[in-house]
Design an enzyme around this catalytic site. Structure first.
Site, PDB file in Angstrom:
ATOM      1  N   TYR A 186       8.650  50.736   9.902  1.00 39.12           N
ATOM      2  CA  TYR A 186       9.371  51.339   8.783  1.00 39.12           C
ATOM      3  C   TYR A 186       9.280  52.834   9.007  1.00 39.12           C
ATOM      4  O   TYR A 186       8.196  53.417   8.890  1.00 39.12           O
ATOM      5  CB  TYR A 186       8.703  50.926   7.473  1.00 39.12           C
ATOM      6  CG  TYR A 186       9.404  51.438   6.232  1.00 39.12           C
ATOM      7  CD1 TYR A 186      10.059  50.547   5.375  1.00 39.12           C
ATOM      8  CD2 TYR A 186       9.417  52.791   5.904  1.00 39.12           C
ATOM      9  CE1 TYR A 186      10.707  51.001   4.242  1.00 39.12           C
ATOM     10  CE2 TYR A 186      10.065  53.253   4.772  1.00 39.12           C
ATOM     11  CZ  TYR A 186      10.704  52.360   3.947  1.00 39.12           C
ATOM     12  OH  TYR A 186      11.350  52.813   2.819  1.00 39.12           O
ATOM     13  N   TYR A 228       2.728  51.678  18.436  1.00 40.02           N
ATOM     14  CA  TYR A 228       3.052  53.104  18.333  1.00 40.02           C
ATOM     15  C   TYR A 228       2.653  53.632  16.964  1.00 40.02           C
ATOM     16  O   TYR A 228       2.795  52.946  15.947  1.00 40.02           O
ATOM     17  CB  TYR A 228       4.550  53.327  18.567  1.00 40.02           C
ATOM     18  CG  TYR A 228       4.960  52.843  19.926  1.00 40.02           C
ATOM     19  CD1 TYR A 228       4.781  53.655  21.045  1.00 40.02           C
ATOM     20  CD2 TYR A 228       5.431  51.553  20.108  1.00 40.02           C
ATOM     21  CE1 TYR A 228       5.098  53.190  22.315  1.00 40.02           C
ATOM     22  CE2 TYR A 228       5.753  51.080  21.373  1.00 40.02           C
ATOM     23  CZ  TYR A 228       5.581  51.898  22.465  1.00 40.02           C
ATOM     24  OH  TYR A 228       5.877  51.437  23.727  1.00 40.02           O
ATOM     25  N   GLY A 277      15.478  49.411  17.961  1.00 31.66           N
ATOM     26  CA  GLY A 277      15.155  50.789  17.565  1.00 31.66           C
ATOM     27  C   GLY A 277      15.281  51.753  18.743  1.00 31.66           C
ATOM     28  O   GLY A 277      15.611  51.335  19.863  1.00 31.66           O
ATOM     29  N   GLN A 278      15.028  53.017  18.480  1.00 33.74           N
ATOM     30  CA  GLN A 278      15.172  54.029  19.542  1.00 33.74           C
ATOM     31  C   GLN A 278      14.259  53.717  20.725  1.00 33.74           C
ATOM     32  O   GLN A 278      14.698  53.625  21.873  1.00 33.74           O
ATOM     33  CB  GLN A 278      14.790  55.411  19.021  1.00 33.74           C
ATOM     34  CG  GLN A 278      15.613  55.923  17.870  1.00 33.74           C
ATOM     35  CD  GLN A 278      15.238  57.370  17.581  1.00 33.74           C
ATOM     36  OE1 GLN A 278      15.799  58.279  18.186  1.00 33.74           O
ATOM     37  NE2 GLN A 278      14.308  57.587  16.673  1.00 33.74           N
ATOM     38  N   VAL A 279      12.966  53.552  20.428  1.00 37.10           N
ATOM     39  CA  VAL A 279      12.001  53.284  21.504  1.00 37.10           C
ATOM     40  C   VAL A 279      12.189  51.857  22.020  1.00 37.10           C
ATOM     41  O   VAL A 279      12.157  51.609  23.232  1.00 37.10           O
ATOM     42  CB  VAL A 279      10.549  53.518  20.995  1.00 37.10           C
ATOM     43  CG1 VAL A 279       9.534  53.082  22.043  1.00 37.10           C
ATOM     44  CG2 VAL A 279      10.346  54.995  20.639  1.00 37.10           C
ATOM     45  N   ASP A 338      10.880  39.359  11.415  1.00 38.33           N
ATOM     46  CA  ASP A 338      10.947  40.268  10.273  1.00 38.33           C
ATOM     47  C   ASP A 338       9.524  40.681   9.894  1.00 38.33           C
ATOM     48  O   ASP A 338       8.758  39.891   9.353  1.00 38.33           O
ATOM     49  CB  ASP A 338      11.642  39.577   9.089  1.00 38.33           C
ATOM     50  CG  ASP A 338      11.800  40.527   7.909  1.00 38.33           C
ATOM     51  OD1 ASP A 338      11.315  41.686   7.991  1.00 38.33           O
ATOM     52  OD2 ASP A 338      12.394  40.109   6.904  1.00 38.33           O
ATOM     53  N   TYR A 389       4.498  57.044   4.340  1.00 37.87           N
ATOM     54  CA  TYR A 389       4.741  56.608   5.723  1.00 37.87           C
ATOM     55  C   TYR A 389       3.487  56.823   6.573  1.00 37.87           C
ATOM     56  O   TYR A 389       3.017  55.911   7.258  1.00 37.87           O
ATOM     57  CB  TYR A 389       5.943  57.378   6.306  1.00 37.87           C
ATOM     58  CG  TYR A 389       6.095  57.255   7.805  1.00 37.87           C
ATOM     59  CD1 TYR A 389       6.539  56.072   8.390  1.00 37.87           C
ATOM     60  CD2 TYR A 389       5.810  58.337   8.645  1.00 37.87           C
ATOM     61  CE1 TYR A 389       6.684  55.970   9.773  1.00 37.87           C
ATOM     62  CE2 TYR A 389       5.960  58.237  10.024  1.00 37.87           C
ATOM     63  CZ  TYR A 389       6.389  57.051  10.581  1.00 37.87           C
ATOM     64  OH  TYR A 389       6.524  56.946  11.940  1.00 37.87           O
TER      65      TYR A 389
HETATM   66  N1  LIG Z   1      11.221  58.331  14.833  1.00 37.27           N
HETATM   67  C1  LIG Z   1      10.256  59.239  14.914  1.00 37.27           C
HETATM   68  O1  LIG Z   1      10.499  60.453  14.806  1.00 37.27           O
HETATM   69  C2  LIG Z   1       8.834  58.821  15.168  1.00 37.27           C
HETATM   70  C3  LIG Z   1       7.840  59.804  15.168  1.00 37.27           C
HETATM   71  C4  LIG Z   1       6.517  59.430  15.421  1.00 37.27           C
HETATM   72  C5  LIG Z   1       6.211  58.099  15.655  1.00 37.27           C
HETATM   73  N2  LIG Z   1       7.185  57.164  15.621  1.00 37.27           N
HETATM   74  C6  LIG Z   1       6.807  55.761  15.822  1.00 37.27           C
HETATM   75  O2  LIG Z   1       7.392  55.307  17.027  1.00 37.27           O
HETATM   76  C7  LIG Z   1       7.705  53.907  16.913  1.00 37.27           C
HETATM   77  C8  LIG Z   1       9.152  53.682  17.293  1.00 37.27           C
HETATM   78  O3  LIG Z   1       9.954  54.423  16.380  1.00 37.27           O
HETATM   79  P1  LIG Z   1      11.517  54.626  16.581  1.00 37.27           P
HETATM   80  O4  LIG Z   1      11.774  56.070  16.521  1.00 37.27           O
HETATM   81  O5  LIG Z   1      12.000  53.815  17.729  1.00 37.27           O
HETATM   82  O6  LIG Z   1      12.011  53.997  15.207  1.00 37.27           O
HETATM   83  P2  LIG Z   1      13.426  53.415  14.812  1.00 37.27           P
HETATM   84  O7  LIG Z   1      14.494  53.913  15.723  1.00 37.27           O
HETATM   85  O8  LIG Z   1      13.546  53.611  13.332  1.00 37.27           O
HETATM   86  O9  LIG Z   1      13.247  51.876  15.122  1.00 37.27           O
HETATM   87  C9  LIG Z   1      12.406  51.069  14.362  1.00 37.27           C
HETATM   88  C10 LIG Z   1      12.918  49.666  14.502  1.00 37.27           C
HETATM   89  O10 LIG Z   1      12.107  48.845  13.654  1.00 37.27           O
HETATM   90  C11 LIG Z   1      12.969  47.933  13.021  1.00 37.27           C
HETATM   91  N3  LIG Z   1      12.458  47.413  11.774  1.00 37.27           N
HETATM   92  C12 LIG Z   1      12.336  48.045  10.591  1.00 37.27           C
HETATM   93  N4  LIG Z   1      11.906  47.176   9.667  1.00 37.27           N
HETATM   94  C13 LIG Z   1      11.774  45.983  10.291  1.00 37.27           C
HETATM   95  C14 LIG Z   1      11.375  44.701   9.868  1.00 37.27           C
HETATM   96  N5  LIG Z   1      11.058  44.438   8.608  1.00 37.27           N
HETATM   97  N6  LIG Z   1      11.334  43.712  10.786  1.00 37.27           N
HETATM   98  C15 LIG Z   1      11.701  43.939  12.063  1.00 37.27           C
HETATM   99  N7  LIG Z   1      12.096  45.120  12.534  1.00 37.27           N
HETATM  100  C16 LIG Z   1      12.126  46.137  11.639  1.00 37.27           C
HETATM  101  C17 LIG Z   1      14.236  48.738  12.750  1.00 37.27           C
HETATM  102  O11 LIG Z   1      15.284  47.855  12.520  1.00 37.27           O
HETATM  103  P3  LIG Z   1      16.498  48.268  11.568  1.00 37.27           P
HETATM  104  O12 LIG Z   1      17.277  49.274  12.386  1.00 37.27           O
HETATM  105  O13 LIG Z   1      17.177  46.971  11.344  1.00 37.27           O
HETATM  106  O14 LIG Z   1      15.902  48.885  10.339  1.00 37.27           O
HETATM  107  C18 LIG Z   1      14.379  49.521  14.033  1.00 37.27           C
HETATM  108  O15 LIG Z   1      15.112  48.796  14.983  1.00 37.27           O
HETATM  109  C19 LIG Z   1       7.349  53.515  15.484  1.00 37.27           C
HETATM  110  O16 LIG Z   1       6.064  52.948  15.471  1.00 37.27           O
HETATM  111  C20 LIG Z   1       7.319  54.843  14.746  1.00 37.27           C
HETATM  112  O17 LIG Z   1       6.455  54.792  13.619  1.00 37.27           O
HETATM  113  C21 LIG Z   1       8.500  57.492  15.401  1.00 37.27           C
END
Ligand SMILES: NC(=O)c1ccc[n+]([C@@H]2O[C@H](COP(=O)([O-])OP(=O)(O)OC[C@H]3O[C@@H](n4cnc5c(N)ncnc54)[C@H](OP(=O)(O)O)[C@@H]3O)[C@@H](O)[C@H]2O)c1
Length: 303
Positions: A70, A108, A10-12, A45, A134
């Site tokens: 998610y 997070y 994922g991004q982070v 997973d 969410y």
């Molecule tokens: N993105 C935002 O704007 C945002 C804002 C506030 C807080 N956050 C929090 O920050 C944290 C990091 O977010 P991010 O932006 O890095 O999110 P992201 O880029 O969507 O990455 C999330 C990762 O989780 C993986 N994932 C999803 N379902 C999964 C499963 N069943 N088993 C294993 N891995 C799974 C995804 O894999 P796939 O690519 O294969 O789906 C993806 O690699 C999260 O806790 C998020 O809630 C994010």
């Protein structure tokens, strides 16, 4: 020290994988066992939380960093069980395992645990009231982790973007190549935060504990400084992209209201997080969000 990094694609997670290596042995895990750009990882997973226990018992990490989630805010409205399994049930299991084994959990969460009805920045102990599935699932994850009694740190962040992955910046840059005119919401206010900054602070907090400080349990807000709307964010992206030469021309950006752009999930109008605890407890404050825009675009431009 063994660090299990969940969600390494994922991004982070991607940024963490680059940064955590200096702190110990990092074992990355992804849903399908593949890393972005090639390479293999463990398979974890989170939609099948029960399978995680075997992985944990095999690896026996000292620290679990859970960057998997998610994050499809609109799709979650039609997949509430899946969002709950990944964002609440899986973190609950991780937390129970950490409590039993004496391991640490870095997790997070999100500004979307708040309803956005405020005229000041949200503090860690403000009442939560998520508007959508969410946010509810992320809040349930927070509650379960805190109830487990494990040594945890929950970093609530917001409006995350990076040079890779699915995010607003990359969507805007793609649309700039396709359209002359964009309509972007201007009545949702937040703090766009680069994934790289989140990863850097996470590593610094783990390093601080490794150097002998107590594990910083609790919820801490972590975003860039300043605030803007999605419209302001889009304009800043285009201005900086023109400057770095990433774009030759930018579309016009019309400010619209949330009611002009209906989405399945309702989003908070004002979701800026108060980051004074981060500053007061750890002496860390992140730069203004605009600096993140220029930095991330420079990375995209290969500067
Ligand atoms: N993105 C935002 O704007 C945002 C804002 C506030 C807080 N956050 C929090 O920050 C944290 C990091 O977010 P991010 O932006 O890095 O999110 P992201 O880029 O969507 O990455 C999330 C990762 O989780 C993986 N994932 C999803 N379902 C999964 C499963 N069943 N088993 C294993 N891995 C799974 C995804 O894999 P796939 O690519 O294969 O789906 C993806 O690699 C999260 O806790 C998020 O809630 C994010």
């Amino acid at each position: 020290m063994k660090i299990l990094l969940l969600g390494a694609a994922g991004q982070v997670g991607f940024e963490l994988h680059r940064g955590l290596g200096a702190l110990g042995q990092v074992i990355p895990a992804t849903r399908d066992g593949r890393l972005p750009g090639g390479g293999s990882a463990g398979i974890a997973d989170l939609a099948a939380p029960a399978t995680l226990e075997t992985l944990l018992d095999d690896i026996r990490p000292d620290v679990i960093v859970n960057a998997a989630a998610y994050t499809a805010v609109d799709r979650a409205e039609s997949e509430p069980e899946l969002a709950q399994a990944i964002n609440a049930d899986a973190p609950a299991l991780l937390a129970r395992w950490c409590a039993a084994q004496g391991s640490k959990l870095l997790h997070y969460s999100t500004d979307y645990v708040f309803d956005g009805r405020s005229d000041r920045r949200w503090r860690e102990d403000d009442a939560t009231a998520p508007l959508g599935v969410y946010g509810h699932s992320k809040r349930a994850g927070e509650v379960a982790i805190q109830a487990s009694g494990c040594d945890h740190l929950i970093l609530r962040t917001a409006w995350v973007y990076a040079a890779r992955g699915h995010n607003f910046m990359r969507t805007m840059l793609r649309l700039a190549g396709e359209r002359e005119h964009l309509r972007v919401v201007s009545d949702q206010i937040g703090s766009p935060t680069p994934a790289r900054w989140i990863a850097a602070v996470s590593s610094a907090l783990i390093a601080r504990w490794q150097a002998g400080a107590a594990w910083p349990s609790g919820i801490v807000h972590l975003t860039a400084s300043g605030q803007t709307s999605w419209h302001g964010f889009a304009e800043a992206i285009f201005a900086a992209a023109l400057e770095t030469g990433l774009l030759e021309r930018a579309p016009t950006v019309e400010a619209i209201s949330t009611s002009d752009y209906p989405t399945p999930a309702q989003r908070p109008a004002y979701s800026c997080l108060d980051t004074s605890a981060l500053r007061e407890r750890f002496g860390i404050s992140l730069p203004d969000w605009r600096k993140g825009v220029t930095q991330t675009l420079a990375e995209l431009a290969g500067c």
